[in-house]
Design a protein around this motif. Sequence first.
Motif, PDB file in Angstrom:
ATOM      1  N   SER A   1       0.915   9.710 -11.206  1.00 56.82           N
ATOM      2  CA  SER A   1       1.804   8.573 -10.968  1.00 56.82           C
ATOM      3  C   SER A   1       1.125   7.480 -10.120  1.00 56.82           C
ATOM      4  CB  SER A   1       3.112   9.016 -10.312  1.00 56.82           C
ATOM      5  OG  SER A   1       2.928   9.338  -8.942  1.00 56.82           O
ATOM      6  N   VAL A   2       0.321   7.872  -9.141  1.00 58.51           N
ATOM      7  CA  VAL A   2      -0.345   6.850  -8.323  1.00 58.51           C
ATOM      8  C   VAL A   2      -1.539   6.248  -9.065  1.00 58.51           C
ATOM      9  CG1 VAL A   2       0.475   7.680  -6.093  1.00 58.51           C
ATOM     10  CG2 VAL A   2      -1.696   8.524  -6.950  1.00 58.51           C
ATOM     11  N   ALA A   3      -2.176   7.020  -9.936  1.00 56.30           N
ATOM     12  CA  ALA A   3      -3.282   6.485 -10.739  1.00 56.30           C
ATOM     13  C   ALA A   3      -2.741   5.460 -11.735  1.00 56.30           C
ATOM     14  CB  ALA A   3      -4.008   7.612 -11.476  1.00 56.30           C
TER      15      ALA A   3
ATOM     16  N   SER B   1      -2.082  24.408  -3.708  1.00 56.20           N
ATOM     17  CA  SER B   1      -1.436  23.092  -3.687  1.00 56.20           C
ATOM     18  C   SER B   1      -2.136  22.120  -4.636  1.00 56.20           C
ATOM     19  CB  SER B   1      -1.394  22.526  -2.267  1.00 56.20           C
ATOM     20  OG  SER B   1      -2.698  22.315  -1.769  1.00 56.20           O
ATOM     21  N   ASP B   2      -3.455  22.177  -4.720  1.00 58.05           N
ATOM     22  CA  ASP B   2      -4.190  21.279  -5.614  1.00 58.05           C
ATOM     23  C   ASP B   2      -3.828  21.515  -7.080  1.00 58.05           C
ATOM     24  OD1 ASP B   2      -5.505  19.991  -3.548  1.00 58.05           O
ATOM     25  OD2 ASP B   2      -7.330  21.198  -3.720  1.00 58.05           O
ATOM     26  N   ALA B   3      -3.488  22.756  -7.436  1.00 58.14           N
ATOM     27  CA  ALA B   3      -3.137  23.097  -8.815  1.00 58.14           C
ATOM     28  C   ALA B   3      -1.625  22.998  -9.078  1.00 58.14           C
ATOM     29  CB  ALA B   3      -3.621  24.517  -9.129  1.00 58.14           C
ATOM     30  N   ASN B   4      -0.863  22.709  -8.058  1.00 57.65           N
ATOM     31  CA  ASN B   4       0.594  22.642  -8.202  1.00 57.65           C
ATOM     32  C   ASN B   4       0.978  21.502  -9.159  1.00 57.65           C
ATOM     33  OD1 ASN B   4       3.340  21.480  -7.329  1.00 57.65           O
ATOM     34  ND2 ASN B   4       3.316  23.506  -6.386  1.00 57.65           N
ATOM     35  N   PRO B   5       1.885  21.762 -10.100  1.00 55.58           N
ATOM     36  CA  PRO B   5       2.277  20.715 -11.057  1.00 55.58           C
ATOM     37  C   PRO B   5       2.841  19.456 -10.387  1.00 55.58           C
ATOM     38  CG  PRO B   5       3.332  22.822 -11.612  1.00 55.58           C
ATOM     39  CD  PRO B   5       2.544  23.031 -10.369  1.00 55.58           C
ATOM     40  N   HIS B   6       3.512  19.615  -9.256  1.00 52.95           N
ATOM     41  CA  HIS B   6       4.055  18.449  -8.545  1.00 52.95           C
ATOM     42  C   HIS B   6       2.934  17.601  -7.955  1.00 52.95           C
ATOM     43  CE1 HIS B   6       8.231  19.704  -9.011  1.00 52.95           C
ATOM     44  NE2 HIS B   6       7.762  20.924  -8.856  1.00 52.95           N
ATOM     45  N   ARG B   7       1.868  18.245  -7.493  1.00 53.50           N
ATOM     46  CA  ARG B   7       0.702  17.522  -6.992  1.00 53.50           C
ATOM     47  C   ARG B   7       0.011  16.790  -8.142  1.00 53.50           C
ATOM     48  NH1 ARG B   7      -1.692  14.576  -3.197  1.00 53.50           N
ATOM     49  NH2 ARG B   7      -3.945  14.720  -3.299  1.00 53.50           N
ATOM     50  N   ILE B   8      -0.167  17.461  -9.248  1.00 50.71           N
ATOM     51  CA  ILE B   8      -0.828  16.855 -10.408  1.00 50.71           C
ATOM     52  C   ILE B   8      -0.014  15.664 -10.914  1.00 50.71           C
ATOM     53  CG2 ILE B   8      -1.492  17.274 -12.818  1.00 50.71           C
ATOM     54  CD1 ILE B   8      -2.184  20.209 -11.820  1.00 50.71           C
TER      55      ILE B   8
ATOM     56  N   THR C   1       0.838  -1.202   0.000  1.00 50.70           N
ATOM     57  CA  THR C   1       0.000   0.000   0.000  1.00 50.70           C
ATOM     58  C   THR C   1       0.871   1.249   0.000  1.00 50.70           C
ATOM     59  OG1 THR C   1      -1.794  -1.164   1.124  1.00 50.70           O
ATOM     60  CG2 THR C   1      -1.808   1.251   1.259  1.00 50.70           C
ATOM     61  N   LEU C   2       1.928   1.258   0.842  1.00 50.61           N
ATOM     62  CA  LEU C   2       2.840   2.406   0.864  1.00 50.61           C
ATOM     63  C   LEU C   2       3.516   2.581  -0.493  1.00 50.61           C
ATOM     64  CD1 LEU C   2       4.520   2.140   4.373  1.00 50.61           C
ATOM     65  CD2 LEU C   2       2.695   3.694   3.650  1.00 50.61           C
ATOM     66  N   ASN C   3       3.969   1.485  -1.077  1.00 48.08           N
ATOM     67  CA  ASN C   3       4.612   1.561  -2.390  1.00 48.08           C
ATOM     68  C   ASN C   3       3.654   2.103  -3.443  1.00 48.08           C
ATOM     69  OD1 ASN C   3       6.989   0.574  -1.313  1.00 48.08           O
ATOM     70  ND2 ASN C   3       6.642  -1.509  -2.005  1.00 48.08           N
ATOM     71  N   GLY C   4       2.373   1.746  -3.345  1.00 50.03           N
ATOM     72  CA  GLY C   4       1.371   2.275  -4.264  1.00 50.03           C
ATOM     73  C   GLY C   4       1.205   3.777  -4.154  1.00 50.03           C
ATOM     74  N   LEU C   5       1.541   4.309  -2.978  1.00 56.99           N
ATOM     75  CA  LEU C   5       1.504   5.760  -2.751  1.00 56.99           C
ATOM     76  C   LEU C   5       2.841   6.424  -3.085  1.00 56.99           C
ATOM     77  CD1 LEU C   5      -0.403   5.800   0.653  1.00 56.99           C
ATOM     78  CD2 LEU C   5      -1.317   6.324  -1.625  1.00 56.99           C
ATOM     79  N   LYS C   6       3.801   5.609  -3.529  1.00 59.09           N
ATOM     80  CA  LYS C   6       5.163   6.059  -3.856  1.00 59.09           C
ATOM     81  C   LYS C   6       5.961   6.436  -2.608  1.00 59.09           C
ATOM     82  CE  LYS C   6       4.112   5.694  -8.202  1.00 59.09           C
ATOM     83  NZ  LYS C   6       4.388   4.453  -8.856  1.00 59.09           N
ATOM     84  N   VAL C   7       5.521   5.967  -1.449  1.00 56.96           N
ATOM     85  CA  VAL C   7       6.246   6.171  -0.188  1.00 56.96           C
ATOM     86  C   VAL C   7       7.194   4.984  -0.021  1.00 56.96           C
ATOM     87  CG1 VAL C   7       6.031   6.303   2.330  1.00 56.96           C
ATOM     88  CG2 VAL C   7       4.356   7.472   0.871  1.00 56.96           C
ATOM     89  N   GLU C   8       8.445   5.288   0.239  1.00 59.78           N
ATOM     90  CA  GLU C   8       9.448   4.244   0.433  1.00 59.78           C
ATOM     91  C   GLU C   8       9.986   4.329   1.850  1.00 59.78           C
ATOM     92  OE1 GLU C   8      12.244   3.687  -2.965  1.00 59.78           O
ATOM     93  OE2 GLU C   8      11.296   5.559  -3.636  1.00 59.78           O
TER      94      GLU C   8
END
Length: 179
Positions: free
Chosen positions: A174-176, A162-169, A27-34
């Motif tokens: 990436s998680v989708a 933050s919702d419109a931030n390119p890093h957030r998008i 689950t963490l890996n799916g969120l890109k958390v290592e």
Amino acid sequence: MRAYYFDNQPGDQRLPHDSSRAVDTETLNGLKVEAWNIPLTEGYEEKLNAVARERAYKNRDVITISKEGLGDQYEEKIKGFYEEHIHEDEEIRYILAGGGFFDVRQASTDTWIRIAVSAGDLLVVPAGIYHRFTVDEGNMAQAVRLFKDEPKWKAIYRGAESDANPHRIDYLKSVAAAA
């Protein structure tokens, strides 16, 4: 390191808030958390340096969050770290002493996952993920912070910006794609 769903009960942020619902590594890996553990034994510096080289981290510093070190600013600082935010860079922390909790938002459900960290734990929180941090009841955490470029820590608090931030998008894409 131990991960579980946050219980969402009122109370001091420094308490475990353990829902008794564990979160697995997948689950963490799916969120890109290592996350992994490098014990604070002889040779840990070289293992940490190897991670830094592999991930192209060029700079580092050591931060100590404690009442003794921050004095009158302590409560204000830990409340600030605990406000939900994103960063435009990965947040990587190697815990040297003490402990705390990183909470990350599960993108698909908007629920909090709490990651308890202590000495020897190394955590990589990806750019664009909503997260927050607090020390635990010991009121102290000391960590090495690793950076790809110059050391910086700029929080972008949750909201329209933050919702419109390119890093957030990019993070959400990436998680989708991984789902």
